[in-house]
Design a protein around this motif. Structure first.
Motif, PDB file in Angstrom:
ATOM      1  N   THR A  43      95.262 -12.971  21.835  1.00 20.68           N
ATOM      2  CA  THR A  43      95.288 -11.702  21.116  1.00 20.68           C
ATOM      3  C   THR A  43      94.487 -10.646  21.876  1.00 20.68           C
ATOM      4  O   THR A  43      94.938  -9.506  22.028  1.00 20.68           O
ATOM      5  CB  THR A  43      94.720 -11.889  19.691  1.00 20.68           C
ATOM      6  N   SER A  55      99.026  -3.457  13.737  1.00 23.41           N
ATOM      7  CA  SER A  55      98.892  -4.898  13.500  1.00 23.41           C
ATOM      8  C   SER A  55     100.264  -5.559  13.353  1.00 23.41           C
ATOM      9  O   SER A  55     100.457  -6.677  13.850  1.00 23.41           O
ATOM     10  CB  SER A  55      98.013  -5.171  12.276  1.00 23.41           C
ATOM     11  N   ALA A  56     101.223  -4.899  12.739  1.00 26.15           N
ATOM     12  CA  ALA A  56     102.560  -5.481  12.596  1.00 26.15           C
ATOM     13  C   ALA A  56     103.220  -5.681  13.957  1.00 26.15           C
ATOM     14  O   ALA A  56     103.882  -6.702  14.192  1.00 26.15           O
ATOM     15  CB  ALA A  56     103.432  -4.582  11.717  1.00 26.15           C
ATOM     16  N   ALA A  59     101.472  -8.671  15.728  1.00 25.12           N
ATOM     17  CA  ALA A  59     101.914  -9.947  15.160  1.00 25.12           C
ATOM     18  C   ALA A  59     103.286 -10.325  15.717  1.00 25.12           C
ATOM     19  O   ALA A  59     103.518 -11.482  16.095  1.00 25.12           O
ATOM     20  CB  ALA A  59     101.965  -9.864  13.635  1.00 25.12           C
ATOM     21  N   ARG A  60     104.174  -9.361  15.801  1.00 23.70           N
ATOM     22  CA  ARG A  60     105.511  -9.609  16.351  1.00 23.70           C
ATOM     23  C   ARG A  60     105.416 -10.008  17.830  1.00 23.70           C
ATOM     24  O   ARG A  60     106.061 -10.948  18.270  1.00 23.70           O
ATOM     25  CB  ARG A  60     106.384  -8.371  16.165  1.00 23.70           C
ATOM     26  N   VAL A  64     103.514 -14.411  15.556  1.00 21.24           N
ATOM     27  CA  VAL A  64     102.789 -15.027  14.452  1.00 21.24           C
ATOM     28  C   VAL A  64     103.054 -14.218  13.188  1.00 21.24           C
ATOM     29  O   VAL A  64     103.439 -13.046  13.256  1.00 21.24           O
ATOM     30  CB  VAL A  64     101.254 -15.099  14.714  1.00 21.24           C
ATOM     31  N   PRO A  66     102.208 -11.962  10.007  1.00 17.58           N
ATOM     32  CA  PRO A  66     101.177 -10.929   9.810  1.00 17.58           C
ATOM     33  C   PRO A  66      99.908 -11.476   9.162  1.00 17.58           C
ATOM     34  O   PRO A  66      98.802 -11.084   9.533  1.00 17.58           O
ATOM     35  CB  PRO A  66     101.869  -9.890   8.925  1.00 17.58           C
ATOM     36  N   SER A  67     100.058 -12.411   8.217  1.00 17.58           N
ATOM     37  CA  SER A  67      98.864 -12.971   7.563  1.00 17.58           C
ATOM     38  C   SER A  67      98.028 -13.792   8.548  1.00 17.58           C
ATOM     39  O   SER A  67      96.797 -13.792   8.473  1.00 17.58           O
ATOM     40  CB  SER A  67      99.269 -13.826   6.361  1.00 17.58           C
ATOM     41  N   THR A  68      98.690 -14.471   9.478  1.00 15.41           N
ATOM     42  CA  THR A  68      97.971 -15.227  10.508  1.00 15.41           C
ATOM     43  C   THR A  68      97.188 -14.280  11.401  1.00 15.41           C
ATOM     44  O   THR A  68      96.016 -14.526  11.718  1.00 15.41           O
ATOM     45  CB  THR A  68      98.959 -16.058  11.359  1.00 15.41           C
ATOM     46  N   LEU A  69      97.828 -13.180  11.793  1.00 13.54           N
ATOM     47  CA  LEU A  69      97.145 -12.193  12.628  1.00 13.54           C
ATOM     48  C   LEU A  69      95.962 -11.587  11.879  1.00 13.54           C
ATOM     49  O   LEU A  69      94.892 -11.405  12.451  1.00 13.54           O
ATOM     50  CB  LEU A  69      98.101 -11.085  13.079  1.00 13.54           C
ATOM     51  N   THR A  70      96.129 -11.312  10.608  1.00 15.32           N
ATOM     52  CA  THR A  70      95.042 -10.741   9.812  1.00 15.32           C
ATOM     53  C   THR A  70      93.833 -11.662   9.807  1.00 15.32           C
ATOM     54  O   THR A  70      92.703 -11.225  10.052  1.00 15.32           O
ATOM     55  CB  THR A  70      95.512 -10.468   8.372  1.00 15.32           C
ATOM     56  N   CYS A  73      92.236 -11.729  13.267  1.00 16.22           N
ATOM     57  CA  CYS A  73      91.499 -10.499  13.556  1.00 16.22           C
ATOM     58  C   CYS A  73      90.270 -10.349  12.674  1.00 16.22           C
ATOM     59  O   CYS A  73      89.295  -9.713  13.094  1.00 16.22           O
ATOM     60  CB  CYS A  73      92.428  -9.293  13.462  1.00 16.22           C
TER      61      CYS A  73
END
Length: 168
Positions: A43, A55-56, A59-60, A64, A66-70, A73
């Motif tokens: 990341t 963030s969207a 994630a793309r 992954v 979006p919740s995983t990226l959140t 992060c």
């Protein structure tokens, strides 16, 4: 078994090299005692390569949820390696950027990988032709990555200054 086409030997060699590169990155992170996982480091590298991102979109790019990226992060923000913000012209989207500490961590790991790769090439007694270097550059570009010189140029400016954005 999947057919690999006419370049099967090359594809298999690249697969082995990719395993080496992942192991090398993992070793470098562990040696630094940075408490950053390989996924988190990926990341950080993407932010160094692409600059601040929604963030969207990130994630793309990382493939992954979006919740995983959140969650990832959240951890990186607690470590002061990334920050979230809203742009003045885009208050609805959450953007992510490297902090100076995040940018520096990526640089330290990349420099250590460069040092180790140099030692590996030396130990293997490899004297690369321009043709082989060009081949590797074409593979890097075909994969969507940046050639090394371009990557370092982007890395130099990858920590987004706080005064250019409005924080949440």
């Amino acid at each position: 078994m999947t057919t690999l086409g006419g370049n099967e030997a090359l594809v298999r060699a690249l697969l082995a090299v990719s395993r080496c590169m992942v192991a090398l990155a993992d070793r470098n992170l562990a040696a630094m005692d940075s408490d950053v996982t390989l996924a988190q480091y990926r990341t950080l590298v993407e932010l160094a390569t692409g600059g601040p991102q929604r963030s969207a979109d990130l994630a793309r790019e990382l493939d992954v949820a979006p919740s995983t990226l959140t969650r990832m992060c959240d951890r990186l923000e607690r470590k002061h390696l990334v920050r979230r913000f809203h742009r003045v012209d885009d208050r609805r989207s959450t953007w992510l950027a490297l902090t100076p500490a995040g940018r520096d961590l990526v640089g330290v790991v990349m420099r250590e990988r460069l040092r180790e790769l140099s030692a590996i090439v030396h130990d293997a007694k490899v004297d690369a032709s321009q043709e082989s270097v060009d081949l590797l550059d074409r593979i890097v570009e075909a994969s969507g990555e940046l050639p090394d010189a371009q990557w370092w140029q982007r890395w130099e400016t990858s920590a987004d200054p706080l005064d250019s954005v409005t924080l949440p």
